[in-house]
Design a protein around this motif. Structure first.
Motif, PDB file in Angstrom:
ATOM      1  N   THR A 461       0.831  -1.206   0.000  1.00  0.00           N
ATOM      2  CA  THR A 461       0.000   0.000   0.000  1.00  0.00           C
ATOM      3  C   THR A 461       0.865   1.256   0.000  1.00  0.00           C
ATOM      4  N   LEU A 462       1.903   1.263   0.833  1.00  0.00           N
ATOM      5  CA  LEU A 462       2.755   2.446   0.925  1.00  0.00           C
ATOM      6  C   LEU A 462       3.552   2.671  -0.361  1.00  0.00           C
ATOM      7  N   VAL A 463       4.064   1.588  -0.971  1.00  0.00           N
ATOM      8  CA  VAL A 463       4.793   1.732  -2.239  1.00  0.00           C
ATOM      9  C   VAL A 463       3.847   2.205  -3.342  1.00  0.00           C
ATOM     10  N   TYR A 464       2.650   1.625  -3.363  1.00  0.00           N
ATOM     11  CA  TYR A 464       1.640   2.029  -4.353  1.00  0.00           C
ATOM     12  C   TYR A 464       1.339   3.520  -4.219  1.00  0.00           C
ATOM     13  N   TYR A 465       1.117   3.944  -2.962  1.00  0.00           N
ATOM     14  CA  TYR A 465       0.808   5.353  -2.724  1.00  0.00           C
ATOM     15  C   TYR A 465       1.973   6.236  -3.144  1.00  0.00           C
ATOM     16  N   ARG A 466       3.182   5.782  -2.855  1.00  0.00           N
ATOM     17  CA  ARG A 466       4.353   6.589  -3.183  1.00  0.00           C
ATOM     18  C   ARG A 466       4.501   6.755  -4.698  1.00  0.00           C
ATOM     19  N   GLN A 467       4.271   5.662  -5.459  1.00  0.00           N
ATOM     20  CA  GLN A 467       4.390   5.757  -6.909  1.00  0.00           C
ATOM     21  C   GLN A 467       3.293   6.639  -7.500  1.00  0.00           C
ATOM     22  N   MET A 468       2.068   6.497  -7.002  1.00  0.00           N
ATOM     23  CA  MET A 468       0.977   7.312  -7.540  1.00  0.00           C
ATOM     24  C   MET A 468       1.169   8.774  -7.167  1.00  0.00           C
ATOM     25  N   ASP A 469       1.734   9.047  -5.994  1.00  0.00           N
ATOM     26  CA  ASP A 469       2.052  10.423  -5.638  1.00  0.00           C
ATOM     27  C   ASP A 469       3.155  10.956  -6.548  1.00  0.00           C
ATOM     28  N   TYR A 470       4.107  10.100  -6.890  1.00  0.00           N
ATOM     29  CA  TYR A 470       5.165  10.484  -7.835  1.00  0.00           C
ATOM     30  C   TYR A 470       4.567  10.822  -9.194  1.00  0.00           C
ATOM     31  N   VAL A 471       3.602  10.017  -9.628  1.00  0.00           N
ATOM     32  CA  VAL A 471       2.935  10.263 -10.908  1.00  0.00           C
ATOM     33  C   VAL A 471       2.209  11.597 -10.894  1.00  0.00           C
ATOM     34  N   ARG A 472       1.546  11.884  -9.764  1.00  0.00           N
ATOM     35  CA  ARG A 472       0.762  13.127  -9.669  1.00  0.00           C
ATOM     36  C   ARG A 472       1.653  14.365  -9.618  1.00  0.00           C
ATOM     37  N   THR A 473       2.828  14.231  -9.030  1.00  0.00           N
ATOM     38  CA  THR A 473       3.643  15.422  -8.761  1.00  0.00           C
ATOM     39  C   THR A 473       4.848  15.562  -9.678  1.00  0.00           C
ATOM     40  N   LYS A 474       5.137  14.549 -10.502  1.00  0.00           N
ATOM     41  CA  LYS A 474       6.328  14.627 -11.350  1.00  0.00           C
ATOM     42  C   LYS A 474       6.211  15.771 -12.358  1.00  0.00           C
ATOM     43  N   ASP A 475       7.324  16.428 -12.582  1.00  0.00           N
ATOM     44  CA  ASP A 475       7.389  17.471 -13.602  1.00  0.00           C
ATOM     45  C   ASP A 475       7.282  16.808 -14.973  1.00  0.00           C
ATOM     46  N   LEU A 476       6.214  17.115 -15.707  1.00  0.00           N
ATOM     47  CA  LEU A 476       5.967  16.497 -17.003  1.00  0.00           C
ATOM     48  C   LEU A 476       6.694  17.197 -18.141  1.00  0.00           C
ATOM     49  N   GLY A 477       7.383  18.266 -17.827  1.00  0.00           N
ATOM     50  CA  GLY A 477       8.043  19.034 -18.871  1.00  0.00           C
ATOM     51  C   GLY A 477       7.155  20.122 -19.436  1.00  0.00           C
ATOM     52  N   TYR A 478       5.922  20.168 -18.974  1.00  0.00           N
ATOM     53  CA  TYR A 478       4.989  21.236 -19.335  1.00  0.00           C
ATOM     54  C   TYR A 478       4.045  21.435 -18.171  1.00  0.00           C
ATOM     55  N   ASN A 479       3.260  22.497 -18.213  1.00  0.00           N
ATOM     56  CA  ASN A 479       2.365  22.819 -17.113  1.00  0.00           C
ATOM     57  C   ASN A 479       0.918  22.580 -17.538  1.00  0.00           C
ATOM     58  N   PRO A 480       0.271  21.503 -17.035  1.00  0.00           N
ATOM     59  CA  PRO A 480      -1.112  21.220 -17.418  1.00  0.00           C
ATOM     60  C   PRO A 480      -2.149  21.994 -16.601  1.00  0.00           C
ATOM     61  N   GLN A 481      -1.713  22.750 -15.606  1.00  0.00           N
ATOM     62  CA  GLN A 481      -2.649  23.455 -14.734  1.00  0.00           C
ATOM     63  C   GLN A 481      -3.324  24.613 -15.484  1.00  0.00           C
ATOM     64  N   LEU A 482      -4.587  24.845 -15.160  1.00  0.00           N
ATOM     65  CA  LEU A 482      -5.380  25.949 -15.706  1.00  0.00           C
ATOM     66  C   LEU A 482      -5.549  25.834 -17.224  1.00  0.00           C
ATOM     67  N   VAL A 483      -5.515  24.601 -17.738  1.00  0.00           N
ATOM     68  CA  VAL A 483      -5.667  24.376 -19.178  1.00  0.00           C
ATOM     69  C   VAL A 483      -6.829  23.416 -19.401  1.00  0.00           C
ATOM     70  N   ILE A 484      -7.713  23.777 -20.334  1.00  0.00           N
ATOM     71  CA  ILE A 484      -8.785  22.874 -20.736  1.00  0.00           C
ATOM     72  C   ILE A 484      -8.549  22.452 -22.176  1.00  0.00           C
ATOM     73  N   ARG A 485      -9.061  21.271 -22.511  1.00  0.00           N
ATOM     74  CA  ARG A 485      -8.859  20.722 -23.846  1.00  0.00           C
ATOM     75  C   ARG A 485     -10.213  20.366 -24.456  1.00  0.00           C
ATOM     76  N   THR A 486     -10.368  20.722 -25.713  1.00  0.00           N
ATOM     77  CA  THR A 486     -11.549  20.344 -26.493  1.00  0.00           C
ATOM     78  C   THR A 486     -11.066  19.585 -27.719  1.00  0.00           C
ATOM     79  N   SER A 487     -11.735  18.502 -28.041  1.00  0.00           N
ATOM     80  CA  SER A 487     -11.376  17.720 -29.224  1.00  0.00           C
ATOM     81  C   SER A 487     -12.556  17.682 -30.190  1.00  0.00           C
ATOM     82  N   LEU A 488     -12.328  18.111 -31.415  1.00  0.00           N
ATOM     83  CA  LEU A 488     -13.341  18.090 -32.466  1.00  0.00           C
ATOM     84  C   LEU A 488     -13.048  16.941 -33.410  1.00  0.00           C
ATOM     85  N   VAL A 489     -14.088  16.342 -33.945  1.00  0.00           N
ATOM     86  CA  VAL A 489     -13.917  15.278 -34.931  1.00  0.00           C
ATOM     87  C   VAL A 489     -14.823  15.570 -36.121  1.00  0.00           C
ATOM     88  N   GLY A 490     -14.478  14.994 -37.244  1.00  0.00           N
ATOM     89  CA  GLY A 490     -15.349  15.100 -38.412  1.00  0.00           C
ATOM     90  C   GLY A 490     -14.810  16.008 -39.493  1.00  0.00           C
TER      91      GLY A 490
END
Length: 809
Positions: A461-490
């Protein structure tokens, strides 16, 4: 076989209400976990079993080397040409159906309403191969006509509040095939909603020839849709697959030659067959992004076995508790056993009497567990993303598993205590010299096993939590905060849509930036540079893409409207691309790409710092950003932090102004990222609950053993108190033996937990480290729980009046 005295049985159970209750509740918790695991296991293996054509129904798989130097990969799909070709030249193929869709959404309008539905395109024999019952319509003809549409029962009710809708028209907003058809689509059938245990899911079905109006493909080297075949009952699967390869070799010659000329290698395509009932547990699509293959809800058989393993751990802990507490509670009956033996009672009679008492407790626990399973199933479904219905799951097979489980529990939990108690020696019992053991080897081994399992789950449980916290907090190389995405098709007028959107939000202060990109397909395409081929993800971007996502440039410049040639001649690459291409001076280097809508020679104008384009399971791939005209439907919008409400309202208004008939849907970019780990999040919750249950059950077990130990050492405690021992010293004395066992359990569990969780972490290319602190924390938690459980009994014994324990022999 001796008949137990039921009157004595029920009298003893009622007399020991506390111990009976602890036994029943603890065992019921363990059985509930096992019943839920059995339901999950059964549900996983029930997928697609309802099709009447099983076991002769198969999916064609494609094994290929997609890029030069790459390894082989097997994909659960084909192109459009394989089905008809194999049907005409392989006698064992009685029928085939090509299916395109699954993860393909589309906007459909009818009766003045617009809904975004799951689209599926299929050949007209769809209902001959698959057992999806039609409520209205002829299964032989519902998909014959190019105008045909078959909708599910729930879709019909959403549109028309009725299922009697044959002949009603529907419209497809911006669908290229619908534009080419230029005539209304007509509902020709209504089908029951696909069951939850179907790998094929859809809201609306269209004919395959309707899809081909806009995309008719004869490339043998493609593998993106699902082709299902019905084989003769006695067909040799390997022989049929070999015939498929022969057809490919004879018909794909020109395309193979052209591929060799273009890329210098042969893709080495071969075909196989996969049973329909095997697809759910081996979808062959996750790593290959085969989103159009018609298959969703894919899973992994490891999950169901893991559930059974965890449930088995918890049930074993509960059984150990039952054994220990049964023996502890039965010490009060030692004299009864001695008297029974003196007056002629046989060992078998005594075993049967105690076994019957255990059986009654087990049966009560089992009945309580069934009730608990019934009421905990909705929560369990949320944790595991399932739709298991208890009433529908009950059948003869499941009842057999339940009965087998009950019998095993009675033997496991009842036979050993009954055997131990029947071995009492009358003389020792009647003179209070009988010694059962909180101290014997078997009792200690049970405690070590029990706590080893609990500590293992705590560590996981503790290792699982640690990895998921790492996933949530890792620097992705970009900032996804305050951004919304819309996808159009057709098939849309993207230039006009872009113009309207830019005009509508140009004066909106709540919106900080907007970028027009693509829908985020991570498909790898070949790129040639300096006579070297690099497989790179191609992504469309504009001049606002990098600053909006705060992606830093390492060298060169960004796209700019001041340089008109950027749209056709410039690209930006990432650091991984530079390394893969072996470029020392990337700025100004020439690359050649086969990108169908923006191919040709390009010049590298910039290098960006590596950023994640997918989940942390995969390494960051080589990436190429190109500008071009906006021809795909991804839109990123960044808003001011303090003006989120105003920004969302302004964006919705602009969206509806630009596309009044399209379903308005937006997603926060950080939430989209989190969806990559939905499965891990579910398992994190499951393991957390399992760890909590296991440690609670262990606490109950130690409570029983501590009671046993204090009863055996009551005179020793009395003597120590008379000689001046304090309450603290006596508590420490009694607790020490049990805490030593917990420490031994820690030593046993730690290396196993490290090995298992390290293997799990290997699924992530980017992962946390398992420091010693994680394991020490789990051990400390286990020691704390154990000390509390033991102290509850030890303190009572330490504060008792020594006179009462020393008064008589």
């Amino acid at each position: 076989m001796p008949t137990p005295n039921l009157k004595i049985t029920f009298r003893q159970l009622w007399k020991s209400k506390l111990y009976s209750s602890i036994n029943v509740i603890g065992l019921a918790a363990g059985i509930t976990c096992m019943l839920l695991a059995i339901l999950y296991w059964k549900d996983e293996r029930s997928f697609d079993t309802f099709h009447e054509n099983n076991p002769n129904l198969y999916r064609i798989t494609t094994t290929l080397v997609e890029n030069k130097g790459a390894g082989k990969q097997t994909i659960g799909g084909t192109g459009q040409v394989q089905g008809p070709a194999f049907k005409s030249q392989v006698p064992e193929v009685k029928d085939y159906v090509r299916v395109l869709g699954g993860d393909v959404p589309g906007d459909v309008m009818a009766s003045g309403k617009s809904l975004q539905l799951k689209l599926l395109f299929a050949d007209d024999h769809f209902f001959n191969l698959f057992s999806f019952p039609l409520l209205h319509g002829n299964p032989q003809t519902v998909l014959k006509d190019i105008h045909s549409a078959v909708i599910t029962e729930s879709t019909a009710l959403k549109f028309f509040n009725s299922i009697d809708v044959i002949g009603k028209p529907i419209q497809m907003d911006a669908d290229p095939s619908a534009k080419r058809l230029a005539e209304p689509l007509i509902i020709t059938g209504v089908v029951k909603d696909p069951p939850a245990n179907s790998s094929i899911q859809f809201d609306i079905l269209f004919s395959f020839q309707f899809m081909q109006l806009s995309f008719d493909d004869n490339n043998w080297l493609n593998a993106y849709l699902g082709t299902f075949v019905l084989l003769s009952p006695n067909a040799d699967i390997k022989a049929v697959a070999a015939k498929f390869d022969q057809v490919y070799a004879s018909q794909a010659g020109q395309q193979r030659t052209a591929n060799i000329k273009s890329y210098g290698y042969d893709p080495q395509v071969s075909y196989g067959l996969q049973r329909m009932t095997d697809i759910h547990l081996n979808p062959l699509s996750e790593k290959n992004s085969n989103a159009e293959g018609g298959i969703i809800n894919g899973s992994n058989p490891v999950f169901s076995w893991l559930f059974l393993g965890i449930a088995g751990f918890i049930l074993l802990m509960a059984a150990i508790n039952f054994i220990n507490i049964s023996i502890a509670a039965s010490l009060k009956r030692a004299k009864e056993v001695g008297v029974r033996k003196i007056v002629g009672g046989s060992k078998i009679q005594i075993i049967w009497q105690f076994l019957s008492e255990s059986a009654i407790l087990c049966l009560l626990a089992f009945l309580l567990a069934i009730i608990g399973t019934r009421f905990s199933l909705p929560l369990f479904n949320r944790l595991t993303d399932k739709q298991i219905l208890f009433s529908q799951s009950l059948d003869a097979g499941l009842l057999f598993y339940f009965a087998l489980l009950l019998g095993m529990i009675i033997l496991l939990a009842g036979l050993y205590p009954a055997s131990v108690l029947s071995n009492f020696i009358p003389a020792e019992v009647l003179y209070n010299k009988q010694r059962l053991s909180g101290r014997n080897a078997f009792g200690r081994a049970l405690v070590v096993i029990q706590f080893s399992l609990a500590i293992f789950l705590l560590m996981a449980t503790l290792v699982y939590y640690r990895q998921m916290d790492y996933v949530r907090t890792k620097d992705l190389g970009y900032n996804p905060q305050l951004v919304i995405r819309t996808s159009l098709v057709g098939d849309r007028d993207y230039a006009q849509i872009r113009s309207i959107l830019q005009h509508e939000i140009s004066s909106e202060p709540a919106i900080a930036a907007i970028s027009f990109t693509d829908n985020g397909n991570n498909a790898v395409r070949n790129t040639e540079i300096n006579d070297r081929y690099v497989g790179a993800v191609h992504r469309q971007a504009d001049e606002h893409y990098l600053p909006l996502l705060e992606i830093p440039l390492k060298a060169g410049r960004n796209f700019s409207a001041a340089f008109p040639t950027d749209k056709t001649q410039s690209v930006i690459v990432n650091e991984t691309f530079v390394k893969a291409a072996g470029l020392e001076n990337p700025i100004g280097a020439r690359v050649f790409t086969d990108e169908p809508f923006n191919g040709g020679a390009k010049t590298i104008i910039g290098v960006v710092k590596d950023f994640h384009t997918g989940s942390l399971r995969e390494r960051i791939p080589p990436l190429m950003l190109f500008m071009g005209d906006w021809t795909d439907g991804g839109i990123l919008v960044k808003f001011e932090k303090s003006k989120q409400k105003e920004a969302m309202a302004a964006w919705e208004k602009a969206f509806r102004q630009a596309m009044p008939n399209l379903q308005y849907q937006v997603h926060f970019l950080d939430e989209l990222n989190a969806r990559e780990y939905v499965q891990e999040a579910h398992w994190q919750q499951v393991i957390r609950v399992a760890a909590l249950l296991s440690i609670m059950i262990c606490a109950l077990g130690l409570f029983g053993l501590a009671h046993l130990s204090t009863r055996q050492r009551v005179k020793e405690i009395g003597v120590r108190k008379v000689l001046g021992a304090s309450v603290r010293q006596i508590v420490a004395l009694l607790a020490a033996d049990f805490l030593k066992l917990v420490m031994v359990a820690f030593v046993v569990a730690a290396p196993i937990a490290w090995f298992v969780m390290n293997r799990w972490l290997q699924d992530f290319a980017y992962r946390t480290t398992m420091g010693a602190g994680v394991f020490l924390l789990a051990g400390l938690l286990a020691l704390t729980v154990a000390f509390i459980a033991v102290s509850a009994q030890s303190v009572m014994a330490a504060v008792a009046n020594p006179v009462s324990s020393l008064r008589s022999e």
